[in-house]
Design an enzyme around this catalytic site. Structure first.
Site, mmCIF file in Angstrom:
data_model
loop_
_atom_site.group_PDB
_atom_site.id
_atom_site.type_symbol
_atom_site.label_atom_id
_atom_site.label_comp_id
_atom_site.label_asym_id
_atom_site.label_seq_id
_atom_site.Cartn_x
_atom_site.Cartn_y
_atom_site.Cartn_z
ATOM 1 N N TRP A 1 14.625 -80.803 -24.370
ATOM 2 C CA TRP A 1 13.243 -81.293 -24.246
ATOM 3 C C TRP A 1 12.998 -81.873 -22.859
ATOM 4 O O TRP A 1 13.278 -83.054 -22.631
ATOM 5 C CB TRP A 1 12.971 -82.356 -25.312
ATOM 6 C CG TRP A 1 13.017 -81.806 -26.705
ATOM 7 C CD1 TRP A 1 12.028 -81.163 -27.353
ATOM 8 C CD2 TRP A 1 14.119 -81.870 -27.620
ATOM 9 N NE1 TRP A 1 12.429 -80.799 -28.618
ATOM 10 C CE2 TRP A 1 13.715 -81.219 -28.811
ATOM 11 C CE3 TRP A 1 15.428 -82.390 -27.550
ATOM 12 C CZ2 TRP A 1 14.549 -81.088 -29.916
ATOM 13 C CZ3 TRP A 1 16.248 -82.254 -28.659
ATOM 14 C CH2 TRP A 1 15.809 -81.610 -29.828
ATOM 15 N N HIS B 1 7.728 -83.476 -28.838
ATOM 16 C CA HIS B 1 7.564 -82.767 -30.111
ATOM 17 C C HIS B 1 6.876 -83.706 -31.103
ATOM 18 O O HIS B 1 6.668 -84.888 -30.795
ATOM 19 C CB HIS B 1 8.894 -82.246 -30.659
ATOM 20 C CG HIS B 1 10.015 -83.256 -30.703
ATOM 21 N ND1 HIS B 1 11.281 -82.971 -31.150
ATOM 22 C CD2 HIS B 1 10.047 -84.574 -30.357
ATOM 23 C CE1 HIS B 1 12.046 -84.048 -31.070
ATOM 24 N NE2 HIS B 1 11.326 -85.031 -30.599
ATOM 25 N N ARG C 1 5.621 -81.159 -22.139
ATOM 26 C CA ARG C 1 6.956 -80.973 -21.552
ATOM 27 C C ARG C 1 6.858 -80.749 -20.052
ATOM 28 O O ARG C 1 5.914 -80.117 -19.570
ATOM 29 C CB ARG C 1 7.666 -79.795 -22.220
ATOM 30 C CG ARG C 1 7.947 -80.125 -23.672
ATOM 31 C CD ARG C 1 9.123 -79.415 -24.244
ATOM 32 N NE ARG C 1 9.115 -79.643 -25.698
ATOM 33 C CZ ARG C 1 9.659 -78.850 -26.581
ATOM 34 N NH1 ARG C 1 10.286 -77.752 -26.180
ATOM 35 N NH2 ARG C 1 9.605 -79.133 -27.868
ATOM 36 N N GLN D 1 2.124 -78.782 -31.795
ATOM 37 C CA GLN D 1 3.138 -78.510 -32.813
ATOM 38 C C GLN D 1 2.592 -78.979 -34.153
ATOM 39 O O GLN D 1 1.731 -79.853 -34.214
ATOM 40 C CB GLN D 1 4.430 -79.290 -32.532
ATOM 41 C CG GLN D 1 5.385 -78.592 -31.573
ATOM 42 C CD GLN D 1 6.759 -79.241 -31.538
ATOM 43 O OE1 GLN D 1 6.991 -80.292 -32.139
ATOM 44 N NE2 GLN D 1 7.671 -78.613 -30.816
ATOM 45 N N VAL E 1 18.502 -82.662 -38.166
ATOM 46 C CA VAL E 1 18.642 -81.987 -39.468
ATOM 47 C C VAL E 1 20.058 -81.454 -39.634
ATOM 48 O O VAL E 1 20.761 -81.170 -38.664
ATOM 49 C CB VAL E 1 17.622 -80.815 -39.631
ATOM 50 C CG1 VAL E 1 16.230 -81.351 -39.914
ATOM 51 C CG2 VAL E 1 17.628 -79.906 -38.416
ATOM 52 N N ALA F 1 12.666 -80.896 -43.259
ATOM 53 C CA ALA F 1 11.660 -81.017 -42.200
ATOM 54 C C ALA F 1 11.507 -79.658 -41.538
ATOM 55 O O ALA F 1 12.412 -78.820 -41.594
ATOM 56 C CB ALA F 1 12.092 -82.060 -41.179
#
Ligand code: DAH
Length: 350
Positions: free
Chosen positions: A160, A181, A207, A221, A264, A318
């Site tokens: 990122w 994000h 970004r 997003q 995650v 997610a």
């Protein structure tokens, strides 16, 4: 000396030619006073001479004078009518609406293509029981990274490219950035709500990136989060499968592959079979037959612990996707930069 009769004839000539010049009702009144006025009118004045005439002429002159009086009266009335008509005409002209003039065109505004896509995606999740939430675009390092298992100096941060804010950081205040994000809203939502949680988060992200046909420094997003007792990977698959079929058509197949996102475990990327070639291979799917549409995964136990949820009781999944990418796929748009250069030739097509 000219005779009264001759004077009557010349008076008629003058009066009638004067009358033609008159354009207003006021002018007409003045004319009448000038020729017929009781005190100083030219005709009554002339008639004062009548008694001086020899008796045999009086009758003849009297008849001529009466005739002239009638002529003046008729002339007066006719001219009055003409003046009134032309005033009416003018008034009508002033008030006329030119019905042949084309109407003024009303330009109709439309929703931006990204807004349309976000609304379409959101409504699918709202129908599945999700709530739409909104979060700050200026974020702290903590929510954007640390709480999502991305500590300072961790190589995962390279994923990122971040725009940091030139902000005088006093002790205790966390560094600020433009969110890279929408995932930080996972943390904020879990901090503010108790499970069961079902939310989606559409919003802008930023970004520090060189732009090209698939990258913009500002884009959107849509994040999704579901946390509850007993949520499994099967729920993730079922939900995203339903979503993909609603958005891309009931015959779509989906594919999950392992991917790494620090927040995650396991992490996946989800693809659909190419709706353009039905999986045979074409330009849209770069000849692979598959199109990646989002990242997803089961919420990492450490993330749950950080917001005070017991990962032995609660689990969740997610996901995150880019609406521009989805609308590029759906509409065959070849450059993401078209969305935000405000060229009406592009925008008006949606
Ligand atoms: N935030 C990720 C990104 O910007 C996308 C993402 C991946 C979101 C996996 C998720 C997820 O919620 O589970 O690349």
């Amino acid at each position: 000396m000219t005779s009264i009769k001759e004077q009557l004839i010349s008076l008629e000539k003058h009066a009638m030619s004067d009358l033609k010049q008159i354009e207003t009702e006021q002018g007409l009144d003045e004319w009448r006073i000038n020729y017929q006025g009781r005190r100083n009118g030219q005709l009554p004045k002339l008639l004062e001479e009548l008694p001086k005439l020899p008796i045999e002429d009086r009758r003849e002159v009297g008849i001529a004078a009466n005739k002239l009086r009638d002529t003046l009266e008729i002339g007066y009335n006719e001219r009055l009518q003409e003046i009134k008509n032309s005033e009416l005409q003018e008034k009508l002209l002033e008030e006329t609406i030119d019905v042949s003039l084309p109407g003024r065109k009303q330009t109709l505004g439309k929703l931006h293509p990204t807004t349309q896509t976000i609304r379409e995606i959101s409504s699918i999740f709202v129908n599945l029981g999700y709530q739409i939430v909104d979060g700050p675009e200026v974020e702290s390092d903590y929510y954007n990274f640390e709480a999502l298992n991305i500590p300072p100096d961790h190589p995962a941060r390279d994923q990122w490219d971040t725009l940091w804010l030139d902000y005088n950081n006093e002790e205790g205040i966390r560094p600020l950035l433009l969110r890279t994000h929408t995932s930080p809203m996972q943390i904020r939502t879990m901090e503010n709500q108790e499970p069961p949680i079902r939310v989606i988060v559409p919003g802008r992200c930023y970004r520090h990136e060189a732009t090209d046909t698939t990258h913009e420094s500002m884009f959107f997003q849509i994040e999704g989060l579901a946390v509850d007792k007993g949520i499994t990977f099967a729920d993730l698959k079922g939900t995203l499968y339903t979503f993909a079929r609603k958005l891309f058509g009931a015959e779509r197949k989906i594919r999950f592959r392992c991917d790494f996102f620090p927040f995650v475990e396991p992490g996946v990327d989800m693809s659909i079979d190419c709706f353009s070639c039905d999986g045979i291979g074409c330009r849209v799917c770069s000849n692979t037959g598959w199109i990646e549409i989002m990242g997803a995964g089961m919420v990492h136990p450490d993330v749950l612990k950080r917001v005070g949820y017991d990962p032995d009781v609660y689990t969740g999944f997610a996901f995150g996707m880019g609406p521009e990418r989805i609308s590029m796929l759906k509409h065959g748009i070849d450059d993401i930069r078209h969305f935000y250069t405000n060229d009406l030739r592009f925008l008006e097509q949606f």
